[in-house]
Design an enzyme around this catalytic site. Structure first.
Site, mmCIF file in Angstrom:
data_model
loop_
_atom_site.group_PDB
_atom_site.id
_atom_site.type_symbol
_atom_site.label_atom_id
_atom_site.label_comp_id
_atom_site.label_asym_id
_atom_site.label_seq_id
_atom_site.Cartn_x
_atom_site.Cartn_y
_atom_site.Cartn_z
ATOM 1 N N LYS A 1 -4.107 4.785 -3.822
ATOM 2 C CA LYS A 1 -2.882 4.852 -3.018
ATOM 3 C C LYS A 1 -3.063 5.803 -1.844
ATOM 4 C CE LYS A 1 1.530 4.374 -1.986
ATOM 5 N NZ LYS A 1 1.926 5.527 -1.185
ATOM 6 N N GLU B 1 -3.146 3.197 6.408
ATOM 7 C CA GLU B 1 -1.838 3.028 7.063
ATOM 8 C C GLU B 1 -1.735 3.919 8.301
ATOM 9 O OE1 GLU B 1 2.520 4.600 5.814
ATOM 10 O OE2 GLU B 1 1.539 3.302 4.344
ATOM 11 N N SER C 1 3.649 1.430 -3.244
ATOM 12 C CA SER C 1 3.760 1.274 -1.795
ATOM 13 C C SER C 1 4.691 0.128 -1.436
ATOM 14 C CB SER C 1 2.381 1.007 -1.175
ATOM 15 O OG SER C 1 2.505 0.818 0.218
ATOM 16 N N HIS D 1 -5.020 3.987 0.715
ATOM 17 C CA HIS D 1 -4.078 3.030 1.320
ATOM 18 C C HIS D 1 -3.264 3.716 2.413
ATOM 19 C CE1 HIS D 1 0.104 1.666 1.699
ATOM 20 N NE2 HIS D 1 -0.333 0.433 1.478
ATOM 21 N N ASN D 2 -2.735 4.897 2.110
ATOM 22 C CA ASN D 2 -1.921 5.608 3.095
ATOM 23 C C ASN D 2 -2.754 6.068 4.285
ATOM 24 O OD1 ASN D 2 0.033 5.257 1.156
ATOM 25 N ND2 ASN D 2 0.832 7.325 1.307
#
Length: 483
Positions: free
Chosen positions: A184, A191, A129, A187-188
């Site tokens: 991940k 986001e 990222s 995480h996105n």
């Protein structure tokens, strides 16, 4: 002939910049792209006179590498990854390592870890990222898969990772199988939520306060010096102040139709499968979906334009409350995200270190925020073992800010400004703190029409009952299960 220490396959934005990053740390890097002209252009351009070895075929790339070979794929997620892996297998030897650095689905990474192990090849699914500049200067990296393989490549990838203010590298081993790409993915998802909350604050300042782009940019600049200090707040300020060639704010000319590549949707789907309420992130995905149907929205505007309300706020007080509301919503979203990580980690026995995850998100990645230090401390101390919501940092912060979130959501509803993420954060908070939710009635309804049974407050937990509500249904009850 000199051999390369590492290889990058795929010279699009992320691959090219990550290759430059790794080479700048002192490593010799082999590069390959299926469209060979990209290799030629790179070697003649940004890669000229540097320690790169350009390959025009898979076989040539494999021959150019030191053994065990370490090959990182930076290609489009899905079938392209599988096809690329298959093209390399004839030229690999036992002990060689393939790293997938794209945004792959964690289930695919789990499958590839097992499949390649059968072939004698080690696999690492590594979330990366930071976007274009992060890849070039230092991203946050989330590796999972084969831990022995990670030990072979961690010096190289670790050298290229972002560094937090305290000198800690923003990369750590996440866990086996698909753990790296799973973290991940979350995480996105976070986001997605962060961006939607910021966009709702932008709309409230624009439509309720009447601020122009420059004024809103100044507000975000101020916010970036306090609790909300983060990459996304910082770039929002810069975007709002950016002028087009005619001197007008460029943001005002951008079509309000959002795109997405799927990781937010995957996060929501995983949460639904696990029964984890990921409400803010789910609403942020749906907000993008409704934005995409712009023609339908314009028709609705013509029909329902007069169904909103008139703003009636004290501007300075409203902006102050809005800052606290955004902060509260972000904290709630991060808590939901970590609840999902914990649920899947426990299920798959990944033993993810949640404090370490928070730490590697402090720099390099898109959601880097100053409060991630506090989240890391909450996990390290054991205060967040059940949930971040019950850590002392969360309790103190939310008690001081939830009133502002309540005011902002109320004003938005009365004015007719959509705030799906802010309102979902408040609804989650109120649902969580509610001693008696109305689903006792829901359970009665389910039992009435489907004999699905219910538990009683005056009986032992786990003991289920069925009532013949109509006198015509008999005593047969449905089996009890939860999807």
């Amino acid at each position: 002939m000199e051999k390369a220490d590492f290889a990058i396959v795929g010279l699009a934005v992320m691959g090219e910049n990550l290759a430059l990053n790794i080479e700048s740390r002192g490593w010799t890097v082999g590069v390959y792209n299926r469209t060979v002209s990209k290799v030629d252009n790179f070697m003649a351009g940004r890669g000229a006179d540097k320690k790169f070895i350009g390959a025009r075929s898979v076989e040539e790339l494999c021959d150019s590498l030191k053994t065990p070979r370490k090959i990182m794929l930076m290609v489009k997620a899905g079938a392209a990854v599988d096809a690329t892996i298959e093209s390399f297998l004839p030229y690999l030897e036992e002990g060689d390592v393939i790293i997938d650095g794209g945004n792959s689905n964690f289930n695919d990474s789990d499958r590839r870890t097992k499949y390649l192990a059968e072939k004698g090849v080690s696999f690492v699914g590594c979330g990366v990222s930071g976007g274009e500049l992060g890849a070039l200067r230092g991203p946050s990296m989330m590796p999972g898969g084969n831990e022995k393989a990670w030990n072979l490549v961690k010096d190289i990838l670790g050298s290229a990772a972002a560094v937090a203010y305290d000198g800690e590298k923003c990369v750590t081993w996440i866990g086996g199988g698909g753990a790296g790409h799973f973290v991940k993915m979350v995480h996105n998802g976070i986001e997605y939520g962060d961006m939607q909350v910021i966009c709702e604050a932008y709309q409230l300042m624009r439509d309720v306060c009447g601020f122009d782009a420059d004024k809103m940019g100044d507000v975000f600049t101020d916010w970036n010096s306090g609790d909300l200090k983060s990459y996304l707040i910082e770039i929002t300020s810069e975007i709002l102040k950016y002028k087009d060639e005619d001197g007008e704010p460029l943001v005002n000319k951008i079509v309000d139709r959002a795109g997405q590549k799927g990781t937010g949707k995957w996060t929501g789907m995983a949460a639904l499968d696990e029964g984890v309420p990921l409400t803010l992130i789910a609403e942020s995905v749906f907000a993008r979906c409704i934005s995409a149907n712009r023609d339908k929205r314009l028709t609705a505007f013509d029909i329902f334009a007069d169904c909103g309300g008139a703003p009636d706020v004290k501007i300075d007080e409203f902006v102050s409350d809005l800052e606290k509301a955004v902060f509260a919503a972000k904290l709630i979203s991060y808590s939901q995200g970590f609840d999902l990580i914990k649920s899947i980690s426990d299920k798959n026995e990944w033993n993810i270190n949640y404090s370490a995850v928070a730490k590697i998100w402090r720099e390099g990645c898109i959601i880097r925020s100053v409060f991630l230090d506090e989240i890391a401390k909450s996990f390290a101390s054991g205060e967040a073992d059940e949930s971040l919501m019950f850590s002392s940092y969360y309790v103190e912060t939310l008690k001081n800010s939830i009133g502002s979130l309540r005011k902002i959501v109320s004003s938005a509803v009365l004015t007719g400004v959509p705030v799906p993420s802010l309102s979902s954060a408040l609804a989650y908070f109120d649902s969580l703190r509610e001693k008696s939710l109305p689903v006792n009635l829901l359970q009665a309804q389910r039992d009435y029409f489907g004999a699905h049974t219910y538990e009683r407050l005056d009986k032992n937990a786990g003991e289920f009952f069925h009532t013949d509500w109509t006198g015509e249904g008999g005593d047969t009850a449905s089996s009890t299960y939860s999807v």
